[in-house]
Design a protein around this motif. Structure first.
Motif, PDB file in Angstrom:
ATOM      1  N   TYR A  53       0.808  -1.219   0.000  1.00 38.08           N
ATOM      2  CA  TYR A  53       0.000   0.000   0.000  1.00 38.08           C
ATOM      3  C   TYR A  53       0.842   1.271   0.000  1.00 38.08           C
ATOM      4  CZ  TYR A  53      -3.998  -2.993   1.188  1.00 38.08           C
ATOM      5  OH  TYR A  53      -4.984  -3.943   1.168  1.00 38.08           O
ATOM      6  N   SER A  54       2.140   1.123   0.124  1.00 40.98           N
ATOM      7  CA  SER A  54       2.987   2.313   0.148  1.00 40.98           C
ATOM      8  C   SER A  54       2.948   3.009  -1.200  1.00 40.98           C
ATOM      9  CB  SER A  54       4.430   1.923   0.491  1.00 40.98           C
ATOM     10  OG  SER A  54       4.979   1.084  -0.499  1.00 40.98           O
ATOM     11  N   ALA A  55       3.093   4.315  -1.177  1.00 40.66           N
ATOM     12  CA  ALA A  55       3.078   5.133  -2.399  1.00 40.66           C
ATOM     13  C   ALA A  55       1.745   5.041  -3.136  1.00 40.66           C
ATOM     14  CB  ALA A  55       4.233   4.755  -3.323  1.00 40.66           C
ATOM     15  N   GLN A  56       0.667   4.777  -2.386  1.00 43.91           N
ATOM     16  CA  GLN A  56      -0.671   4.755  -2.962  1.00 43.91           C
ATOM     17  C   GLN A  56      -1.517   5.840  -2.288  1.00 43.91           C
ATOM     18  OE1 GLN A  56      -1.472   3.041  -5.502  1.00 43.91           O
ATOM     19  NE2 GLN A  56      -0.419   1.079  -5.515  1.00 43.91           N
ATOM     20  N   LYS A  62      -3.666   7.426   9.005  1.00 44.24           N
ATOM     21  CA  LYS A  62      -2.602   6.443   8.783  1.00 44.24           C
ATOM     22  C   LYS A  62      -2.742   5.260   9.722  1.00 44.24           C
ATOM     23  CE  LYS A  62       2.430   6.142   8.325  1.00 44.24           C
ATOM     24  NZ  LYS A  62       3.714   6.891   8.437  1.00 44.24           N
ATOM     25  N   SER A  63      -3.271   5.505  10.917  1.00 44.32           N
ATOM     26  CA  SER A  63      -3.391   4.458  11.930  1.00 44.32           C
ATOM     27  C   SER A  63      -4.605   3.549  11.734  1.00 44.32           C
ATOM     28  CB  SER A  63      -3.479   5.095  13.318  1.00 44.32           C
ATOM     29  OG  SER A  63      -4.611   5.956  13.404  1.00 44.32           O
ATOM     30  N   ALA A  64      -5.480   3.870  10.781  1.00 43.62           N
ATOM     31  CA  ALA A  64      -6.684   3.054  10.573  1.00 43.62           C
ATOM     32  C   ALA A  64      -6.293   1.610  10.277  1.00 43.62           C
ATOM     33  CB  ALA A  64      -7.514   3.625   9.434  1.00 43.62           C
ATOM     34  N   PRO A  65      -6.920   0.643  10.944  1.00 49.73           N
ATOM     35  CA  PRO A  65      -6.477  -0.754  10.849  1.00 49.73           C
ATOM     36  C   PRO A  65      -6.840  -1.474   9.548  1.00 49.73           C
ATOM     37  CG  PRO A  65      -8.414  -0.607  12.237  1.00 49.73           C
ATOM     38  CD  PRO A  65      -8.010   0.803  11.930  1.00 49.73           C
ATOM     39  N   VAL A  66      -7.865  -1.014   8.852  1.00 47.59           N
ATOM     40  CA  VAL A  66      -8.376  -1.725   7.678  1.00 47.59           C
ATOM     41  C   VAL A  66      -8.113  -0.908   6.414  1.00 47.59           C
ATOM     42  CG1 VAL A  66     -10.446  -2.690   6.571  1.00 47.59           C
ATOM     43  CG2 VAL A  66     -10.147  -2.870   9.057  1.00 47.59           C
ATOM     44  N   TYR A 103      -8.210   3.563  -0.351  1.00 47.71           N
ATOM     45  CA  TYR A 103      -7.184   3.739  -1.378  1.00 47.71           C
ATOM     46  C   TYR A 103      -7.817   3.752  -2.763  1.00 47.71           C
ATOM     47  CZ  TYR A 103      -3.566   2.525   2.069  1.00 47.71           C
ATOM     48  OH  TYR A 103      -2.739   2.501   3.160  1.00 47.71           O
ATOM     49  N   PHE A 104      -7.172   4.493  -3.687  1.00 47.88           N
ATOM     50  CA  PHE A 104      -7.565   4.428  -5.087  1.00 47.88           C
ATOM     51  C   PHE A 104      -6.441   3.774  -5.880  1.00 47.88           C
ATOM     52  CE2 PHE A 104      -7.764   5.986  -9.457  1.00 47.88           C
ATOM     53  CZ  PHE A 104      -9.072   5.657  -9.778  1.00 47.88           C
ATOM     54  N   PHE A 105      -6.773   2.671  -6.567  1.00 47.05           N
ATOM     55  CA  PHE A 105      -5.837   1.999  -7.465  1.00 47.05           C
ATOM     56  C   PHE A 105      -6.363   2.139  -8.890  1.00 47.05           C
ATOM     57  CE2 PHE A 105      -3.299  -1.335  -4.862  1.00 47.05           C
ATOM     58  CZ  PHE A 105      -3.239  -0.499  -3.753  1.00 47.05           C
ATOM     59  N   ASN A 106      -5.479   2.425  -9.817  1.00 42.87           N
ATOM     60  CA  ASN A 106      -5.878   2.582 -11.218  1.00 42.87           C
ATOM     61  C   ASN A 106      -6.128   1.234 -11.886  1.00 42.87           C
ATOM     62  OD1 ASN A 106      -5.447   5.584 -11.848  1.00 42.87           O
ATOM     63  ND2 ASN A 106      -3.501   5.018 -10.890  1.00 42.87           N
ATOM     64  N   ASP A 107      -7.195   1.170 -12.671  1.00 44.25           N
ATOM     65  CA  ASP A 107      -7.427   0.027 -13.552  1.00 44.25           C
ATOM     66  C   ASP A 107      -7.871   0.562 -14.916  1.00 44.25           C
ATOM     67  OD1 ASP A 107      -7.727  -2.500 -14.558  1.00 44.25           O
ATOM     68  OD2 ASP A 107      -9.662  -2.875 -13.589  1.00 44.25           O
ATOM     69  N   ASP A 187       4.710   5.438 -15.358  1.00 42.90           N
ATOM     70  CA  ASP A 187       4.408   4.122 -15.940  1.00 42.90           C
ATOM     71  C   ASP A 187       4.469   3.010 -14.906  1.00 42.90           C
ATOM     72  OD1 ASP A 187       4.404   5.657 -18.208  1.00 42.90           O
ATOM     73  OD2 ASP A 187       5.782   4.373 -19.343  1.00 42.90           O
ATOM     74  N   ALA A 188       5.494   3.015 -14.082  1.00 35.83           N
ATOM     75  CA  ALA A 188       5.689   1.936 -13.117  1.00 35.83           C
ATOM     76  C   ALA A 188       4.532   1.871 -12.118  1.00 35.83           C
ATOM     77  CB  ALA A 188       7.015   2.110 -12.382  1.00 35.83           C
ATOM     78  N   ALA A 189       4.062   3.024 -11.657  1.00 31.33           N
ATOM     79  CA  ALA A 189       2.977   3.050 -10.675  1.00 31.33           C
ATOM     80  C   ALA A 189       1.684   2.514 -11.274  1.00 31.33           C
ATOM     81  CB  ALA A 189       2.775   4.473 -10.163  1.00 31.33           C
ATOM     82  N   VAL A 190       1.385   2.906 -12.508  1.00 27.52           N
ATOM     83  CA  VAL A 190       0.161   2.424 -13.157  1.00 27.52           C
ATOM     84  C   VAL A 190       0.269   0.925 -13.428  1.00 27.52           C
ATOM     85  CG1 VAL A 190      -1.286   2.585 -15.226  1.00 27.52           C
ATOM     86  CG2 VAL A 190      -0.411   4.673 -14.148  1.00 27.52           C
ATOM     87  N   ASN A 191       1.424   0.473 -13.876  1.00 28.58           N
ATOM     88  CA  ASN A 191       1.612  -0.956 -14.121  1.00 28.58           C
ATOM     89  C   ASN A 191       1.500  -1.771 -12.837  1.00 28.58           C
ATOM     90  OD1 ASN A 191       1.924  -0.723 -16.881  1.00 28.58           O
ATOM     91  ND2 ASN A 191       4.143  -0.533 -16.786  1.00 28.58           N
ATOM     92  N   LYS A 192       1.960  -1.192 -11.734  1.00 26.16           N
ATOM     93  CA  LYS A 192       1.837  -1.864 -10.437  1.00 26.16           C
ATOM     94  C   LYS A 192       0.359  -2.077 -10.097  1.00 26.16           C
ATOM     95  CE  LYS A 192       2.987  -1.153  -5.536  1.00 26.16           C
ATOM     96  NZ  LYS A 192       3.602  -0.213  -4.562  1.00 26.16           N
TER      97      LYS A 192
END
Length: 234
Positions: A53-56, A62-66, A103-107, A187-192
């Motif tokens: 989850y780092s760099a997302q 930050k302390s939230a458990p879920v 979190y937001f992850f790109n798809d 590019d690397a972040a989106v590919n991740k």
């Protein structure tokens, strides 16, 4: 990154067969997830994945458990509806209460605009931080054209993305993002993110995961219950 020929083939397949998921609010503080069909994005069979989850970008303490993940595409109309109508409920009920981070992850899969917007947004996050990212994120969804134009390309061109960012950041900061974007550093972040979408078996947007497990409920109460159970298991 895949080469341009692979992108073109993928875009053509998505354009011909894709059916968007519909998300609607059925009452105050209650949401209904109605799954209407599949799109043609090729994914691996769902598997377990250790998520970094780092760099997302995320909302919450930050302390939230879920950890809740939304996989989204900036060209997806239902992601726009999700951002406008569902995220505020999630923020109120589980993020602001300290239960979870969102979190937001790109798809990005709908067309080249999807990928361009995802990479630009990653540049905003990397160069300008979380607060400016979320302002840009929300504004970009608000400016999304109606769904009849969703699969058209060259709507989210560089000029459009820059103009959108200027609503949230001064010119000097916009130039930093442009430099990062032009250097293909996002590019690397989106590919991740795409790698996680494939490993987790994501077949549509928006798709929600709670601590790496898919959310298949129908209401906010279902989501809150899943978050509470995940917290108890820590």
């Amino acid at each position: 990154m895949a080469n341009s020929n692979k992108k073109t083939k993928k875009e053509s397949q998505s354009s011909s067969k894709f059916t968007f998921w519909v998300i609607g609010l059925i009452a105050a503080f209650v949401l209904g997830f109605i799954f209407l069909g599949n799109h043609t994005k090729t994914v691996q069979k769902a598997s377990t994945a250790t998520i970094d989850y780092s760099a997302q970008p995320y909302l919450g303490k930050k302390s939230a458990p879920v950890s809740i993940i939304e996989f989204g595409d900036y060209k997806c109309p239902n992601c726009k509806n999700f951002a406008a109508n569902v995220v505020p409920l999630i923020q109120k009920d589980v993020v602001d209460t300290g239960k979870a981070k969102l979190y937001f992850f790109n798809d990005p899969f709908i067309n080249v605009d999807s990928t361009r917007a995802a990479k630009f947004a990653e540049g905003v996050y990397h160069e300008l931080g979380s607060d400016t990212f979320w302002k840009f994120h929300e504004t970009l969804y608000k400016k999304q054209p109606d769904d009849s134009n969703a699969e058209k390309t060259d709507i989210y061109d560089e000029k459009f993305l820059v103009a959108t960012l200027k609503e949230a950041a001064p010119t000097a900061d916009v130039n930093k993002v442009l430099e990062y974007f032009h250097a293909n550093k996002a590019d690397a972040a989106v590919n991740k993110d795409l790698g996680y979408a494939a490993k987790l078996g994501v077949t549509g947007t928006p798709t929600i995961f709670v601590d790496g497990k898919p959310f298949t409920g129908k209401t906010m109460d279902d989501l809150i219950s899943m978050v509470d159970k995940a917290a108890k298991g820590k």
